[in-house]
Design an enzyme around this catalytic site. Structure first.
Site, PDB file in Angstrom:
ATOM      1  N   CYS A 414      15.804  39.539  57.655  1.00  0.00           N
ATOM      2  CA  CYS A 414      14.942  40.632  58.118  1.00  0.00           C
ATOM      3  C   CYS A 414      15.580  41.984  57.780  1.00  0.00           C
ATOM      4  O   CYS A 414      15.608  42.387  56.631  1.00  0.00           O
ATOM      5  CB  CYS A 414      14.666  40.480  59.616  1.00  0.00           C
ATOM      6  SG  CYS A 414      13.285  41.485  60.221  1.00  0.00           S
ATOM      7  N   HIS A 541      12.441  34.994  59.599  1.00  0.00           N
ATOM      8  CA  HIS A 541      13.540  34.494  60.428  1.00  0.00           C
ATOM      9  C   HIS A 541      13.578  32.965  60.357  1.00  0.00           C
ATOM     10  O   HIS A 541      13.012  32.279  61.215  1.00  0.00           O
ATOM     11  CB  HIS A 541      13.355  34.933  61.884  1.00  0.00           C
ATOM     12  CG  HIS A 541      13.571  36.395  62.107  1.00  0.00           C
ATOM     13  ND1 HIS A 541      14.789  36.915  62.519  1.00  0.00           N
ATOM     14  CD2 HIS A 541      12.730  37.452  61.969  1.00  0.00           C
ATOM     15  CE1 HIS A 541      14.673  38.234  62.627  1.00  0.00           C
ATOM     16  NE2 HIS A 541      13.444  38.584  62.303  1.00  0.00           N
ATOM     17  N   GLU A 543      15.846  30.945  61.086  1.00  0.00           N
ATOM     18  CA  GLU A 543      16.608  30.297  62.164  1.00  0.00           C
ATOM     19  C   GLU A 543      15.710  29.732  63.257  1.00  0.00           C
ATOM     20  O   GLU A 543      16.099  28.795  63.968  1.00  0.00           O
ATOM     21  CB  GLU A 543      17.611  31.281  62.780  1.00  0.00           C
ATOM     22  CG  GLU A 543      17.009  32.475  63.484  1.00  0.00           C
ATOM     23  CD  GLU A 543      16.813  33.685  62.581  1.00  0.00           C
ATOM     24  OE1 GLU A 543      16.645  34.803  63.108  1.00  0.00           O
ATOM     25  OE2 GLU A 543      16.827  33.508  61.344  1.00  0.00           O
TER      26      GLU A 543
END
Length: 603
Positions: A414, A541, A543
Site C-alpha cells: 500500500c 493488502h 496479508e
C-alpha cells in the site's frame, strides 16, 4: 409420537448452537485466540462454524482507530473495517466473514435510532431493555445464519466473542442481552466459556485463584453461569488449583481448562482438544459429530512441531511508524510467519521506527539513528507496510532506496508501494521534489495522487475498500508466477491515494514496471523492478488473505528471496522441495515421512 417427532426434528433439522466467549480480570487475555481455537476444533469435526466479535465501543467500526488503540484495522472482502480478532477467525477457520460479523455499540444504537426515526416502535419509549437488547439478539441470530464457507452451507455453530472485561459499563447491555438469549434459544443450544487469568506472582510462585473467583462471581451475578472456565496462566495449572476453582466457581473439575503459555499459537487448539473440549460439547450441546477431530488438527499439530524444530533463520526488517505495538501489524507478522514456516525457516522480525532512519534523528539522537541503520543493514529482506500520515515517510524512503541500491529483497504494501514509486522518481528519474499529494499538495511532481471518488469531508468508510480484481499485464512477472501464473487475482484494498497513471511511462522507461492494474487499466496495483532479486510493491493488502497452510504469494516471495531460494523455486515451476512442504498424511510430521508438494494456485 411427540417425542419421536422431536427426535427426528432435532436430528435432521438441528438448531443453531451458540458459544459465547467472555473474559474476566484483564482485557487482552486471549479471548480471540480461544474463540478461534474453539471454532477450529469444531470445524475439524466436520461442522460449519461462523464467528461474531462484539466490541462495546461506540464507534461504528474500527476504520478511524489509531493502531495504538486496538491494534491493526482488519479489512474484509466486503470492505468492512473491523477488529483484528476477525483476522484470527479467518486465519484459524479459513473462512470469509462480512462486516456484520463485527458488532459494535455504535452499530446497534444506530440501527435502533434509525428505526425510531422511521416510526417502527409505534410511539413507544425506546429503552436499553428491551429495544437495545432485542436488537443485539436479532443481529446475532440473523448473522449466525450467513454462510462463511465457499460451499455456501449455513453454519451450524456460531462462536461469539464479547470484547472487554466482565463488569465494564460499556458491555452491560450485551451481558443482559445474552442473559435473555440463553432462555430464548434454550439451554441445549447455548454455552458460555469464560476466559480468566490465574496470576503467579514471582515472589511466591503460587498460582492465585481469587481473581478468577471474583470474575466468575460477577458474571453469575449478571445472570450468566459459565459452562467452561478457561484459565490463562504462565505454567500448567496444579491439580489442587484446578479443584479449588471448580469448588468456588460451581463447575466440575473437567470444566476447568488450562491454557498455559506455549511456544506457538498453533498449539492452543491442540491443548483444548487434549482436555476433552470436543467430548464436553458433544454432551452439552448435543452436537452430531464424531468425537475425535481428524485431518484438520493433524495439520495444526504438524505446524506446531515444525515451528519448534526449525533450525535455519532469516530476518526481515519491518520499517513502519507503529512499531511500538506489534498488534499494529498483526496480519503482516502472521503472513511473514506463514511464509517462513512454509520454507522451514525461523523468522526474526526486526522492528524499525522509520523516523529513526531520518537525518534529523542523526542530529538529535545519533545512537538511536545508528542502531536503526544497523538493524536495517543486518536484515535479509525489507518490508515497508501500509500507513497514513507524513511522520516517518522520509525514513521509509531511505530504507527503500537502500534496498534498491543494495539489491536486498523488498516488499512494499500500500503506502510502501507508493513510497517506492516516490523514491524511484527522486533518485532515478531525478525529480527531487517527487512526492504524494497526501504529504505535499504543492509538489511539482505528484507521483501519487488522491483518487477522484475520495471524499475528504468524511473520514469513516470513504477509502477504496474491500476485495478488488488486479489484472496481470505481463507474463514474465515474478508475482504472477508466485500466484500460479494466473491472469488475475482478487485481493483486499484500503487506500485513499494511488500512483499517478499519467506518469507511468516515465517509470517503465527506466525499468520500474507496472505489471498489475485494475480492471479499467488505470489504477496501478503491482510494481516490479528489473535487474533486482525481488523488488515488489502492491497497492493491496495481501496479508489479509494469508493462511497458515496457504501463505500469501507476495510475502512468500519475499521470504524465498531473503533465504536465497526464489530463483530455484521459480526454476522448479513454483514448487518447493519435499522437505519444505506440509505433510498430507496423518502420521508422523517428520521431514522423512511421505510429503506432498505445496503449489500456490491463487488466494
Amino acid at each position: 409420537m411427540y417425542l419421536f417427532i422431536h427426535f427426528i426434528m432435532s436430528r435432521f433439522c438441528p438448531k443453531m448452537k451458540y458459544i459465547l466467549v467472555t473474559g474476566g480480570v484483564i482485557s487482552g487475555i486471549g479471548k480471540g485466540i480461544i474463540a478461534s481455537s474453539v471454532g477450529t476444533i469444531l470445524k475439524s469435526c466436520g461442522l460449519h462454524v461462523t464467528a461474531i466479535k462484539i466490541d462495546p465501543y461506540i464507534n461504528i467500526d474500527a476504520g478511524t482507530f489509531s493502531p495504538y488503540e486496538h491494534g491493526e484495522v482488519f479489512v474484509l472482502d466486503d470492505g468492512g473495517e473491523v477488529d483484528l480478532d476477525l483476522g484470527n477467525y479467518e486465519r484459524f477457520l479459513d473462512i470469509r466473514l462480512t462486516k456484520d460479523n463485527n458488532l459494535t455499540t455504535g452499530k446497534i444504537y444506530q440501527s435502533v435510532i434509525t428505526k425510531e426515526r422511521r416510526g417502527d416502535y409505534l410511539g413507544k419509549t425506546v429503552q436499553v431493555v428491551p429495544h437495545i437488547t432485542d436488537a443485539i439478539q436479532e443481529w446475532v441470530m440473523r448473522q449466525a445464519k450467513v454462510s462463511v464457507d465457499d460451499d455456501g452451507v449455513e453454519p451450524q455453530v456460531c462462536v461469539i466473542e464479547l470484547g472487554g472485561t466482565v463488569g465494564d459499563i460499556e458491555s452491560m447491555p450485551f451481558i443482559e442481552a445474552f442473559r435473555q438469549f440463553q432462555f430464548k434459544v434454550k439451554r441445549e443450544n447455548f454455552c458460555n466459556i469464560h476466559v480468566s487469568l490465574v496470576p503467579q506472582p514471582s515472589t511466591t510462585g503460587e498460582q492465585k485463584t481469587k481473581p478468577t473467583q471474583n470474575s466468575v462471581r460477577e458474571l453469575r451475578g449478571l445472570g450468566l453461569s459459565p459452562d467452561l472456565i478457561v484459565c490463562r496462566c504462565s505454567t500448567p495449572l496444579d491439580t489442587a488449583v484446578k479443584e479449588k476453582i471448580s469448588m468456588f466457581c460451581h463447575v466440575e473439575p473437567e470444566q476447568v481448562i488450562c491454557i498455559h503459555d506455549v511456544s506457538s499459537l498453533y498449539r492452543v487448539p491442540l491443548l483444548l482438544e487434549d482436555q476433552g473440549m470436543v467430548e464436553y460439547f458433544c454432551r452439552r450441546l448435543d452436537l452430531p459429530i464424531e468425537k475425535r477431530p481428524h485431518r484438520m488438527l493433524t495439520k495444526w499439530k504438524e505446524m506446531s512441531d515444525r515451528t519448534d524444530r526449525l533450525l535455519e533463520h532469516t530476518s526481515i526488517a519491518l520499517v513502519g511508524k507503529y512499531t511500538k505495538l506489534s498488534d499494529s501489524y498483526a496480519s503482516v507478522i502472521k503472513a511473514l510467519e506463514h511464509s517462513a514456516l512454509a520454507i522451514n525457516y525461523k523468522l526474526e522480525v526486526k522492528y524499525i521506527d522509520s523516523a529513526d532512519l531520518e537525518p534529523s534523528t542523526q542530529q538529535e539522537e545519533p545512537v538511536k539513528y545508528h542502531e536503526a541503520w544497523q538493524k536495517l543493514c543486518s536484515a535479509n529482506g525489507v518490508l515497508v507496510p501500509g500507513g497514513f500520515g507524513v511522520r516517518g515517510t522520509e525514513g521509509k524512503i531511505q530504507a527503500i532506496r537502500w534496498a534498491r541500491q543494495q539489491k536486498k529483497p523488498f516488499l512494499g504494501i500500500c503506502l510502501g508501494m507508493q513510497l517506492a514509486v516516490c523514491e524511484f522518481a527522486r533518485n532515478v528519474l531525478g525529480w527531487q521534489d517527487a512526492n504524494s499529494t497526501e504529504f505535499d499538495p504543492e509538489t511539482k511532481h505528484p507521483v501519487v495522487i488522491d483518487m477522484p471518488e475520495h471524499n475528504p469531508g468524511q473520514m469513516g468508510g470513504t477509502m477504496r475498500l474491500g476485495k478488488r480484481r488486479t489484472i496481470f499485464n505481463s507474463t514474465s512477472s515474478i508475482l504472477r508466477k508466485l500466484y500460479g501464473d494466473v491472469e488475475h487475482v482478487d485481493e483486499r484494498h484500503r487506500h485513499r491515494f494511488e500512483v499517478n497513471p499519467e506518469l507511468k511511462h516515465h517509470f517503465e522507461e527506466k525499468g520500474l514496471r507496472f505489471v498489475g492494474q485494475d480492471l479499467a487499466g488505470k489504477r496501478m496495483e503491482v510494481i516490479e523492478l528489473e535487474d533486482h532479486p525481488y523488488f515488489v510493491g502492491v497497492q493491496y493488502h495481501p496479508e489479509f488473505t494469508s493462511r497458515p497452510i496457504k501463505p500469501s504469494p507476495p510475502y512468500f516471495g519475499l521470504l524465498l528471496a531473503a533465504a536465497a531460494k526464489l530463483q530455484s523455486y521459480l526454476i522448479k515451476g513454483c514448487r518447493l522441495s519435499p522437505r519444505d512442504t506440509y505433510s498430507d498424511c496423518s502420521g508422523s510430521s517428520s521431514p522423512d515421512s511421505e510429503l506432498s508438494d505445496l503449489k500456490f494456485l491463487s488466494v
